[in-house]
Design a protein around this motif. Structure first.
Motif, PDB file in Angstrom:
ATOM      1  N   LEU A   1     -12.551 -17.282   2.931  1.00 30.79           N
ATOM      2  CA  LEU A   1     -11.965 -17.038   4.244  1.00 30.79           C
ATOM      3  C   LEU A   1     -12.564 -15.760   4.815  1.00 30.79           C
ATOM      4  O   LEU A   1     -12.668 -14.752   4.112  1.00 30.79           O
ATOM      5  N   GLY A   2     -12.925 -15.819   6.096  1.00 23.56           N
ATOM      6  CA  GLY A   2     -13.544 -14.661   6.727  1.00 23.56           C
ATOM      7  C   GLY A   2     -12.659 -13.967   7.733  1.00 23.56           C
ATOM      8  O   GLY A   2     -13.072 -12.984   8.350  1.00 23.56           O
ATOM      9  N   SER A   3     -11.436 -14.463   7.903  1.00 25.48           N
ATOM     10  CA  SER A   3     -10.541 -13.853   8.884  1.00 25.48           C
ATOM     11  C   SER A   3      -9.101 -14.149   8.504  1.00 25.48           C
ATOM     12  O   SER A   3      -8.816 -15.064   7.723  1.00 25.48           O
ATOM     13  N   GLU A   4      -8.197 -13.364   9.074  1.00 21.30           N
ATOM     14  CA  GLU A   4      -6.766 -13.590   8.883  1.00 21.30           C
ATOM     15  C   GLU A   4      -6.020 -13.092  10.110  1.00 21.30           C
ATOM     16  O   GLU A   4      -6.468 -12.177  10.803  1.00 21.30           O
ATOM     17  N   HIS A   5      -4.890 -13.712  10.399  1.00 20.36           N
ATOM     18  CA  HIS A   5      -4.075 -13.295  11.530  1.00 20.36           C
ATOM     19  C   HIS A   5      -3.381 -11.972  11.216  1.00 20.36           C
ATOM     20  O   HIS A   5      -2.950 -11.728  10.089  1.00 20.36           O
ATOM     21  N   THR A   6      -3.259 -11.129  12.238  1.00 25.79           N
ATOM     22  CA  THR A   6      -2.613  -9.828  12.041  1.00 25.79           C
ATOM     23  C   THR A   6      -1.103  -9.957  11.864  1.00 25.79           C
ATOM     24  O   THR A   6      -0.476  -9.122  11.220  1.00 25.79           O
ATOM     25  N   GLY A   7      -0.517 -10.990  12.459  1.00 25.49           N
ATOM     26  CA  GLY A   7       0.931 -11.153  12.375  1.00 25.49           C
ATOM     27  C   GLY A   7       1.710 -10.307  13.360  1.00 25.49           C
ATOM     28  O   GLY A   7       2.947 -10.341  13.376  1.00 25.49           O
ATOM     29  N   ASP A   8       1.011  -9.568  14.203  1.00 24.92           N
ATOM     30  CA  ASP A   8       1.659  -8.721  15.214  1.00 24.92           C
ATOM     31  C   ASP A   8       1.306  -9.221  16.609  1.00 24.92           C
ATOM     32  O   ASP A   8       0.145  -9.590  16.856  1.00 24.92           O
ATOM     33  N   PRO A   9       2.261  -9.221  17.526  1.00 26.11           N
ATOM     34  CA  PRO A   9       3.669  -8.825  17.371  1.00 26.11           C
ATOM     35  C   PRO A   9       4.502  -9.934  16.733  1.00 26.11           C
ATOM     36  O   PRO A   9       4.057 -11.071  16.608  1.00 26.11           O
ATOM     37  N   LEU A  10       5.730  -9.589  16.370  1.00 18.82           N
ATOM     38  CA  LEU A  10       6.592 -10.533  15.669  1.00 18.82           C
ATOM     39  C   LEU A  10       7.262 -11.541  16.592  1.00 18.82           C
ATOM     40  O   LEU A  10       7.826 -12.532  16.113  1.00 18.82           O
ATOM     41  N   ASP A  11       7.202 -11.297  17.905  1.00 15.46           N
ATOM     42  CA  ASP A  11       7.916 -12.182  18.830  1.00 15.46           C
ATOM     43  C   ASP A  11       7.056 -13.330  19.335  1.00 15.46           C
ATOM     44  O   ASP A  11       7.392 -13.980  20.326  1.00 15.46           O
ATOM     45  N   VAL A  12       5.912 -13.586  18.667  1.00 19.53           N
ATOM     46  CA  VAL A  12       5.082 -14.749  18.989  1.00 19.53           C
ATOM     47  C   VAL A  12       4.773 -15.477  17.685  1.00 19.53           C
ATOM     48  O   VAL A  12       4.842 -14.886  16.601  1.00 19.53           O
ATOM     49  N   PRO A  13       4.451 -16.773  17.756  1.00 18.90           N
ATOM     50  CA  PRO A  13       4.095 -17.495  16.530  1.00 18.90           C
ATOM     51  C   PRO A  13       2.935 -16.819  15.797  1.00 18.90           C
ATOM     52  O   PRO A  13       2.006 -16.298  16.419  1.00 18.90           O
ATOM     53  N   PHE A  14       2.985 -16.858  14.491  1.00 24.83           N
ATOM     54  CA  PHE A  14       1.982 -16.188  13.662  1.00 24.83           C
ATOM     55  C   PHE A  14       0.571 -16.633  14.027  1.00 24.83           C
ATOM     56  O   PHE A  14      -0.349 -15.811  14.120  1.00 24.83           O
ATOM     57  N   ILE A  15       0.383 -17.941  14.248  1.00 26.34           N
ATOM     58  CA  ILE A  15      -0.967 -18.447  14.499  1.00 26.34           C
ATOM     59  C   ILE A  15      -1.490 -18.066  15.882  1.00 26.34           C
ATOM     60  O   ILE A  15      -2.661 -18.308  16.185  1.00 26.34           O
TER      61      ILE A  15
END
Length: 255
Positions: free
Chosen positions: A157-171
């Motif tokens: 894997l060459g990338s990952e989601h930051t997970g920020d901000p929390l008020d939107v879907p992770f993807i």
């Protein structure tokens, strides 16, 4: 009634002994591609657009004949940034944004492998790399140096989601892209996973099913989830073993 010692009742089967045989891919001579293949690739590249070249590759992707083998290699050459001689492209290999690929001599692509290139990415494959069947590459910023072995079903894997901000879907959160480097002579085990930002050192071995979350020192053998150093390759003349041992504390060696 079951006897206490089944060995006295059941016939003993001899275990087949292990044996050592010569490698095939790693030692084979890499012959220059025949002129007719190079000429055919140049002709197609000059006559067809990229969409048509992709269609030509797709027409032969599933074929099992010698002609299909040749045409997969010819068509791939027209699609990539650069390509050496002696490539083997097995059936059902999927390439996405191959214009970002730089392929060395004698590379083997196993059946049903998927290489997910990116418009703004770069995937460099060194001489003599062997890629096992059903492998997956998120090739945003990826280098496989010479004579890397990539086990069947292994993924990077060459990338990952930051997970920020929390008020939107992770993807839907931003992507963090980090380069991955697999140094020369390393071997990546079957069904293992290499995560973004990792460097696997020269001559290192990643065990089957391992999840590599941090850099692997040169000539280390790692295994587990997350992967940890379990021992070192013992070989006279290898450089970097002592340096690797000193760095193993950071990696988390389990003795």
């Amino acid at each position: 009634m079951i006897p206490d010692d089944l060995d006295d009742v059941l016939p003993r089967k001899k275990k087949a002994g292990s044996r050592v045989v010569k490698a095939i891919h790693g030692v084979r001579e890499i012959e220059p591609d025949p002129p007719f293949e190079l000429g055919m690739a140049a002709h197609l590249a000059g006559r067809l657009g990229r969409e048509q070249l992709h269609e030509a590759y797709a027409q032969h992707a599933a074929g099992a004949t010698a002609i299909d083998d040749i045409m997969r290699r010819v068509c791939l050459r027209t699609l990539v940034r650069s390509m050496g001689s002696g490539a083997t492209v097995r059936r059902h290999v999927t390439v996405i944004h191959p214009e970002t690929f730089e392929i060395g001599d004698g590379v083997f692509f196993g059946e049903q492998s998927i290489i997910q290139g990116r418009l703004d990415g770069c995937f460099v494959i060194g001489k003599g790399v062997w890629i096992g069947p059903q492998s997956y590459f998120d090739a945003r910023d990826l280098v496989l140096e010479e004579y890397v072995g990539w086990g069947s079903g292994a993924k990077v894997l060459g990338s990952e989601h930051t997970g920020d901000p929390l008020d939107v879907p992770f993807i839907r959160t931003d992507l963090k892209i980090a380069p991955v480097r697999i140094c020369a002579w390393a071997d990546i085990g079957v069904n293992s996973v290499v995560l973004p930002g990792v460097t696997v050192g020269r001559g290192a071995i990643v065990g089957a099913g391992a999840v590599v979350t941090r850099d692997v020192p040169d000539f280390a053998i790692v295994a587990g989830v997350p992967a940890r150093v379990i021992r070192w390759r013992k070989k006279q003349g290898f450089e970097g073993i002592q340096a690797g041992r000193r760095s193993s504390r950071k990696f988390g060696r389990s003795d």
